[in-house]
Design an enzyme around this catalytic site. Structure first.
Site, PDB file in Angstrom:
ATOM      1  N   ARG A   1       0.808  -1.224   0.000  1.00 65.02           N
ATOM      2  CA  ARG A   1       0.000   0.000   0.000  1.00 65.02           C
ATOM      3  C   ARG A   1       0.841   1.275   0.000  1.00 65.02           C
ATOM      4  O   ARG A   1       0.629   2.176  -0.811  1.00 65.02           O
ATOM      5  CB  ARG A   1      -0.928   0.036   1.236  1.00 65.02           C
ATOM      6  CG  ARG A   1      -2.189  -0.728   1.073  1.00 65.02           C
ATOM      7  CD  ARG A   1      -2.600  -1.322   2.394  1.00 65.02           C
ATOM      8  NE  ARG A   1      -1.668  -2.366   2.721  1.00 65.02           N
ATOM      9  CZ  ARG A   1      -1.788  -3.630   2.299  1.00 65.02           C
ATOM     10  NH1 ARG A   1      -2.839  -3.985   1.622  1.00 65.02           N
ATOM     11  NH2 ARG A   1      -0.869  -4.542   2.579  1.00 65.02           N
TER      12      ARG A   1
ATOM     13  N   LYS B   1      26.064  -4.218   0.573  1.00 62.76           N
ATOM     14  CA  LYS B   1      27.536  -4.269   0.468  1.00 62.76           C
ATOM     15  C   LYS B   1      28.196  -3.545   1.635  1.00 62.76           C
ATOM     16  O   LYS B   1      29.407  -3.369   1.653  1.00 62.76           O
ATOM     17  CB  LYS B   1      27.977  -3.607  -0.846  1.00 62.76           C
ATOM     18  CG  LYS B   1      27.507  -4.341  -2.078  1.00 62.76           C
ATOM     19  CD  LYS B   1      28.095  -3.698  -3.333  1.00 62.76           C
ATOM     20  CE  LYS B   1      27.013  -3.083  -4.186  1.00 62.76           C
ATOM     21  NZ  LYS B   1      27.507  -2.294  -5.296  1.00 62.76           N
TER      22      LYS B   1
ATOM     23  N   ARG C   1      11.097   3.518   4.200  1.00 60.77           N
ATOM     24  CA  ARG C   1      10.621   2.498   5.160  1.00 60.77           C
ATOM     25  C   ARG C   1      11.838   1.702   5.603  1.00 60.77           C
ATOM     26  O   ARG C   1      12.649   1.263   4.778  1.00 60.77           O
ATOM     27  CB  ARG C   1       9.588   1.564   4.548  1.00 60.77           C
ATOM     28  CG  ARG C   1       9.259   0.419   5.506  1.00 60.77           C
ATOM     29  CD  ARG C   1       8.041  -0.351   5.109  1.00 60.77           C
ATOM     30  NE  ARG C   1       6.834   0.437   5.303  1.00 60.77           N
ATOM     31  CZ  ARG C   1       5.610  -0.056   5.154  1.00 60.77           C
ATOM     32  NH1 ARG C   1       5.445  -1.322   4.842  1.00 60.77           N
ATOM     33  NH2 ARG C   1       4.548   0.710   5.343  1.00 60.77           N
TER      34      ARG C   1
HETATM   35  N1   CP Z   1      -0.610  -0.174   5.817  1.00 63.67           N
HETATM   36  C1   CP Z   1       0.633  -0.369   5.305  1.00 63.67           C
HETATM   37  O1   CP Z   1       1.621   0.279   5.715  1.00 63.67           O
HETATM   38  O2   CP Z   1       0.666  -1.324   4.341  1.00 63.67           O
HETATM   39  P1   CP Z   1       1.955  -1.774   3.530  1.00 63.67           P
HETATM   40  O3   CP Z   1       2.884  -2.458   4.540  1.00 63.67           O
HETATM   41  O4   CP Z   1       1.475  -2.707   2.468  1.00 63.67           O
HETATM   42  O5   CP Z   1       2.623  -0.546   2.993  1.00 63.67           O
END
Ligand code: CP
Length: 298
Positions: free
Chosen positions: A50, A79, A100
């Site tokens: 998402r 690496k 992320r």
């Molecule tokens: N809700 C959410 O963060 O979904 P994803 O991990 O698929 O990005």
């Protein structure tokens, strides 16, 4: 330069302004060429469907382009390159970075080395601010954010969406009902912070005992990837499940949300009830992330 790292950095006025802007975007009030010529870097060192795809889609709808790295293995971090060096380099390739990362605090660290805005797309068990804004947006489409009884169910210890949302809700007049399997309660430091903001936080052992009192039920999965070993995960796995039977007697206007992905915590039969709003919630990621990109890059 405006980074989006934690909901703690936002005032209620900031959040309301994002929600208003997302509403405007959803009604078509945006320039589809606003970000023409701009590039968004998506650095995803943990799986995502998402967040990654909706940021890419939001960027495309505003006329911009995305570039991405989808795993540690596919990047030079494999690496031995540090996150700091990666961020310094990517700052030269893009006009904003969406990150992320499995470690809490990674996005804050990245913002110290970036020369372009950084958006936290989830840092370990820490925060997931863009998810929270779309959660608030989804609630606000159904009911005003003040005066609500909201249940947070699931892995409240490791669930970053639960942490972010709880902080955001403490800026509104909301009573928070927490329901978690043993050992997965909302951390006490978070509870104390919420109470300092004046929020009433009530802990429950069983969702069935509180379901009739709720306006919103926010369900989360158990964050298997954050457990120290699989035995401790299996001790709590499948310990709660939302079913149509459980929802009998719930308030007519109750909405059931889930950041997704779900595993087994919501019976698919719930999808066909009027309570289910989690797929609408994931769709709301588009106008909300368009509003965020307008803010940081527009
Ligand atoms: N809700 C959410 O963060 O979904 P994803 O991990 O698929 O990005």
């Amino acid at each position: 330069m405006q980074h989006i790292i934690s909901i703690r950095d936002f005032t209620r006025q900031d959040l309301d302004s994002f929600l208003d802007r997302a509403e405007l975007v959803e009604r078509g009030g945006f320039d589809p060429r606003m970000l023409e010529g701009k590039i968004l870097a998506l650095l995803f060192f943990e799986p995502s469907t998402r967040t990654r795809m909706s940021f890419a889609s939001a960027m495309a709808r505003l006329g911009g382009t995305s570039i991405s790295v989808d795993s540690v293995e596919a990047s030079s971090i494999a690496k031995g390159e540090t996150l700091a060096d990666t961020i310094r380099v990517v700052s030269g390739y893009a006009d904003a970075i969406v990150l992320r990362h499995p470690k809490e605090g990674a996005a804050r660290l990245a913002s110290e080395f970036a020369t372009v805005p950084v958006i936290n797309a989830g840092d370990g068990a820490g925060q997931h601010p863009s998810q929270t804004i779309l959660d608030l947006y989804t609630i606000r489409r159904s009911m005003p954010l003040d005066g609500l009884e909201i249940g947070l169910l699931g892995d409240l210890r490791y669930g970053r969406t639960a942490h972010s949302l709880a902080h955001a809700l403490s800026l509104y007049d909301v009573t928070l009902h927490t329901i978690a399997p043993p050992g997965l309660d909302l951390p006490l430091s978070v509870v104390h912070e919420l109470r300092r903001h004046g929020m009433e936080v009530v802990k429950h052992g069983d969702v069935g005992k509180v379901i009739r009192d709720l306006d919103v039920l926010y369900v989360t999965r158990i964050q298997r990837e954050r457990f120290p070993d699989s035995a401790s995960y299996y001790d709590v796995a499948s310990s709660y499940r939302i079913t149509p039977d459980l929802l009998e007697g719930a308030r007519e206007h109750l909405i059931v949300l889930h950041p997704l992905p779900r595993v087994d915590e919501i019976d698919p039969a719930v999808d066909r009830t009027p309570f289910a709003r989690y797929f609408e919630q994931s769709r709301n990621g588009i106008p909300v992330r368009m509003a965020l990109l307008q803010e940081v890059m527009g």
